[in-house]
Design a protein around this motif. Structure first.
Motif, mmCIF file in Angstrom:
data_model
loop_
_atom_site.group_PDB
_atom_site.id
_atom_site.type_symbol
_atom_site.label_atom_id
_atom_site.label_comp_id
_atom_site.label_asym_id
_atom_site.label_seq_id
_atom_site.Cartn_x
_atom_site.Cartn_y
_atom_site.Cartn_z
ATOM 1 N N GLU A 176 -13.959 21.419 5.441
ATOM 2 C CA GLU A 176 -14.484 22.941 6.214
ATOM 3 C C GLU A 176 -15.473 22.565 7.046
ATOM 4 N N GLY A 177 -15.483 23.463 8.327
ATOM 5 C CA GLY A 177 -16.464 23.122 9.312
ATOM 6 C C GLY A 177 -16.641 24.440 9.993
ATOM 7 N N THR A 178 -17.814 24.605 10.609
ATOM 8 C CA THR A 178 -18.091 25.813 11.434
ATOM 9 C C THR A 178 -18.553 25.579 12.952
ATOM 10 N N ASP A 226 -19.575 34.050 22.488
ATOM 11 C CA ASP A 226 -20.299 34.323 21.428
ATOM 12 C C ASP A 226 -19.449 34.091 20.110
ATOM 13 N N ALA A 227 -18.303 33.254 20.247
ATOM 14 C CA ALA A 227 -17.282 33.002 19.266
ATOM 15 C C ALA A 227 -17.936 32.170 18.117
ATOM 16 N N VAL A 228 -17.477 32.308 16.794
ATOM 17 C CA VAL A 228 -17.715 31.420 15.757
ATOM 18 C C VAL A 228 -16.543 31.320 15.067
ATOM 19 N N VAL A 230 -15.928 34.067 4.665
ATOM 20 C CA VAL A 230 -16.224 34.364 5.762
ATOM 21 C C VAL A 230 -16.188 35.839 6.044
ATOM 22 N N THR A 231 -17.421 36.275 6.597
ATOM 23 C CA THR A 231 -17.792 37.803 6.783
ATOM 24 C C THR A 231 -17.464 38.380 8.073
ATOM 25 N N HIS A 270 -16.667 37.347 16.261
ATOM 26 C CA HIS A 270 -18.111 37.331 16.883
ATOM 27 C C HIS A 270 -19.132 36.963 16.183
ATOM 28 N N ALA A 271 -20.292 36.511 16.602
ATOM 29 C CA ALA A 271 -21.405 35.918 16.069
ATOM 30 C C ALA A 271 -22.166 37.020 15.247
ATOM 31 N N ASP A 272 -22.105 38.157 15.652
ATOM 32 C CA ASP A 272 -22.664 39.258 15.098
ATOM 33 C C ASP A 272 -21.706 40.004 13.864
#
Length: 384
Positions: A274-276, A283-285, A315-316, A337-339
């Motif tokens: 896994e990785g992020t 602002d993509a995550v 993953v929220t 999105h990051a937020d």
């Protein structure tokens, strides 16, 4: 006179008796001793033909192995190889050294068992001989599955995860057998010419030494199978199609616990990487979970059984999740999105673009060829 003649007769009889005893003794010495059942002990015949038996049975093995190879390929063939490789990968964890040892055992182990089995055949009772066949024959069948025939190569016989490591073990086991056979023949010929009797143990030790030495060479040459985060995700940052993506987290674990809410959907998995990542284009995550299976067919079966609304655990926020198959990996790419805000329709294209860049990079490290995705179907960078 009479007394003198009598003495001469006695001397002549004694000489005749001595000559008969000498002839009889020579006959006894020339005749092999027999056991109680009338059979000649193997040790006696071995002494009469020092060092020749090893060369004789080695020569006899070649036509037998050739015939066995034809039968095994016809009866089992590709299906048998696929079944074996899947089980080998599942059992060994599919790491480079483990698959190399599996490949080495596949070829070397039957040979290492056959040599002492034949060398000590005369000392084995019938149950022991039968037990030896029960052990040796299945191992020999498995090994012959991976022996290239006329018009084929080893690369055509091995496939799936860890195939390069498996082929490395098979290749060097073959070299070890060749060295061992050569040593047996050469030493047997030398011993025969010198009329020396070789201990039965020497053939076993010679073959073991040659094969084990080649195993060491194989382990020194094998490349790692990228099934850990350090191997599969070696870059902290990478640039693709003008975007720079930065990895903020990475981990790997045995199995696939915690990837999906229903772990049964990924039954049979071996490992998860896994990785992020974040990208400087937006602002993509992106969170990638790559689940490893022992064969491509199993990976495709698990992918086909996933529900349409599958989502990764942990993953929220509002995310888009894409599932795909690459070789024996099932990939889950979730992006948002990051937020964590709701994804607008206009944002879908460039969010999925970031997700695709990460997936392509992961696949590139698996196959050894790094490429970037091409914008299409409305999926592309935020700032062209």
């Amino acid at each position: 006179m009479r007394s003198s003649r009598r003495s001469g007769d006695l001397i002549a009889e004694a000489q005749a008796d001595a000559e008969r005893e000498r002839v009889e003794q020579e006959r006894v010495d020339a005749t092999p001793e027999r056991d109680g059942d009338g059979t000649v002990p193997r040790s006696t015949t071995d002494a009469a033909r020092p060092g020749r038996h090893a060369g004789h049975w080695l020569v006899g093995l070649f036509p037998l192995a050739f015939l066995g190879h034809l039968v095994v390929q016809v009866v089992f063939g590709a299906e048998g190889r696929a079944w074996f490789q899947e089980r080998a990968c599942a059992t060994s964890g599919c790491t480079g050294p483990a698959m190399t040892v599996v490949g080495w055992l596949l070829i070397a182990l039957p040979f290492l068992l056959v040599v002492p089995y034949i060398a000590y055949w005369s000392r084995l009772n019938p149950p022991a001989r039968a037990a030896g066949l029960v052990v040796v024959v299945p191992l020999a069948v498995a090994g012959l599955l991976f022996v290239p025939g006329r018009g084929s190569s080893l690369d055509e016989l091995v496939d799936g995860p860890g195939s390069d490591a498996l082929a490395t073990g098979i290749t060097w086991a073959g070299v070890g057998i060749a060295v061992g056979v050569l040593a047996l023949l050469v030493v047997s010929v030398i011993a025969a010419r010198r009329r020396a009797v070789l201990p039965k143990l020497w053939s076993t030790l010679t073959t073991i030494g040659a094969c084990v030495a080649m195993l060491g060479v194989a382990l020194g040459r094998v490349a790692p199978v990228p099934v850990t985060a350090a191997q599969a995700l070696p870059e902290r940052t990478f640039t693709a199609a003008g975007d720079t993506l930065t990895r903020t987290a990475a981990r790997d674990q045995p199995g696939c616990a915690g990837v999906l809410p229903d772990e049964g959907l990924l039954d049979g998995c071996l490992r998860t990487v896994e990785g992020t990542w974040t990208t400087d284009d937006s602002d993509a995550v992106v969170h990638l979970a790559a689940v490893f299976f022992p064969s491509e067919s199993m990976a495709r079966d698990r992918r086909a059984g996933l529900p349409d609304d599958v989502a990764q655990t942990g993953v929220t926020g509002d995310v888009l999740t894409v599932e795909s198959v690459s070789g024996s990996w099932v990939l889950f790419s979730s992006v948002g999105h990051a937020d964590g805000r709701t994804i607008a329709e206009a944002d879908r294209g460039w969010l999925l673009w970031s997700s695709g860049q990460v997936a392509y990079r992961f696949i590139g490290h698996q196959v050894g060829f790094l490429v970037a995705p091409s914008p299409k179907n409305g999926i592309g960078p935020r700032t062209p």
